[in-house]
Design an enzyme around this catalytic site. Structure first.
Site, short mmCIF file in Angstrom:
data_model
loop_
_atom_site.label_atom_id
_atom_site.label_comp_id
_atom_site.label_asym_id
_atom_site.label_seq_id
_atom_site.Cartn_x
_atom_site.Cartn_y
_atom_site.Cartn_z
N GLY A 1 1.75 2.28 -14.50
CA GLY A 1 2.06 1.24 -13.52
C GLY A 1 0.79 0.89 -12.79
O GLY A 1 -0.24 1.59 -12.92
N GLN B 1 -4.70 -2.21 -5.95
CA GLN B 1 -5.54 -1.23 -6.65
C GLN B 1 -6.72 -1.88 -7.36
O GLN B 1 -7.70 -1.19 -7.67
CB GLN B 1 -4.71 -0.41 -7.64
N CYS C 1 -1.84 9.17 -9.20
CA CYS C 1 -2.20 7.82 -8.77
C CYS C 1 -3.61 7.52 -9.22
O CYS C 1 -4.52 8.34 -9.02
CB CYS C 1 -2.10 7.72 -7.24
N LEU C 2 -3.80 6.35 -9.82
CA LEU C 2 -5.14 5.97 -10.29
C LEU C 2 -6.11 5.87 -9.11
O LEU C 2 -7.32 6.00 -9.30
CB LEU C 2 -5.06 4.63 -11.03
N HIS D 1 6.74 3.91 -6.47
CA HIS D 1 5.33 4.25 -6.26
C HIS D 1 4.49 2.98 -6.11
O HIS D 1 3.66 2.87 -5.22
CB HIS D 1 4.83 5.10 -7.44
N GLU D 2 4.75 1.99 -7.00
CA GLU D 2 3.96 0.73 -6.94
C GLU D 2 4.33 -0.09 -5.71
O GLU D 2 3.45 -0.68 -5.07
CB GLU D 2 4.18 -0.10 -8.20
N HIS E 1 2.46 0.90 -2.79
CA HIS E 1 1.09 0.37 -2.74
C HIS E 1 1.07 -0.99 -2.02
O HIS E 1 0.13 -1.30 -1.29
CB HIS E 1 0.52 0.17 -4.15
O1 LIG Z 1 -1.66 4.64 -9.48
C1 LIG Z 1 -0.68 4.08 -9.97
O2 LIG Z 1 0.03 3.34 -9.28
C2 LIG Z 1 -0.33 4.38 -11.42
C3 LIG Z 1 0.42 5.70 -11.54
C4 LIG Z 1 1.90 5.38 -11.62
C5 LIG Z 1 2.82 6.55 -11.50
C6 LIG Z 1 2.66 7.71 -12.27
C7 LIG Z 1 3.58 8.75 -12.15
C8 LIG Z 1 4.65 8.64 -11.26
C9 LIG Z 1 4.79 7.49 -10.50
C10 LIG Z 1 3.90 6.45 -10.64
C11 LIG Z 1 -0.06 6.37 -12.80
O3 LIG Z 1 0.13 5.89 -13.89
S1 LIG Z 1 -0.86 7.90 -12.62
C12 LIG Z 1 -1.47 8.37 -14.19
C13 LIG Z 1 -0.43 8.64 -15.28
O4 LIG Z 1 -0.52 8.04 -16.29
C14 LIG Z 1 0.72 9.56 -15.10
C15 LIG Z 1 0.75 10.49 -14.10
C16 LIG Z 1 1.85 11.32 -13.96
C17 LIG Z 1 2.93 11.19 -14.80
C18 LIG Z 1 2.89 10.22 -15.80
C19 LIG Z 1 1.80 9.40 -15.95
ZN LIG Z 2 -0.73 4.69 -7.36
#
Ligand SMILES: O=C(O)C[C@@H](Cc1ccccc1)C(=O)SCC(=O)c1ccccc1
Ligand SMILES: [Zn+2]
Length: 157
Positions: free
Chosen positions: A47, A52, A100-101, A142-143, A146
């Protein structure tokens, strides 16, 4: 533009409430969505939200796909949401590991509602409604945070 940089925790743009997009189907938002998709794919996210990539606009993308932490996550096409609104939440909560990125290297167990009903505009400007459950609902919340200037560590139990 392959490497569209991701804003990191501490940058002001991540703490602002993002502005509504005036024209969801216009060229500016279409280009923004393209850049967000590239950034999300480049950095391996499921996401991303416009702040971001340092654009304080109410645009988010959810792209649930199986990953090492959630191998049974549903595979879905990326959904681009402009000016999303939360219509209602489910009563039930659960906690899942989030990353989170914008907060590299940190993982946290975050309690959130298991389901959410949302209204948004798509890139054609059409109003859509969606009921999300499970991992897609998790990513959406989560998004959406943001867009409100909230990062997941603030919600860690
Ligand atoms: O920073 C962001 O918004 C992207 C984030 C989204 C997210 C991941 C996990 C749970 C809720 C929201 C990411 O993609 S973090 C990196 C990732 O690929 C990941 C991390 C944890 C679980 C699954 C994927
Ligand atoms: Zn995030």
């Amino acid at each position: 533009h392959e490497h569209i940089g991701i804003a990191l925790r501490g940058e002001k743009v991540l703490s602002l409430r993002a502005e509504a997009a005036e024209d969801p189907s216009g060229p500016l938002i279409r280009q923004l969505a393209k850049d967000m998709l590239i950034a999300m794919k480049t950095h391996g996210g499921v996401g991303i939200a416009a702040p971001q990539i340092r654009v304080s606009k109410r645009v988010l993308i959810i792209h649930s796909k199986p990953n090492e932490r959630y191998p049974d996550a549903p595979e879905m096409e990326p959904v681009i949401m402009v000016n999303p609104e939360i219509i209602s939440y489910s009563e039930c909560f659960d906690s899942m590991w989030e990353g989170c990125l914008s907060v590299p290297g940190l993982r946290g167990l975050v309690p959130r509602q298991t389901g959410v009903s949302v209204r948004y505009h798509d890139l054609t400007g059409k109003e859509q409604e969606a009921c999300l459950q499970g991992f897609p609902a998790r990513i959406f919340q989560h998004e959406f945070d943001h867009l409100e200037g909230i990062l997941f560590p603030l919600r860690v139990a």
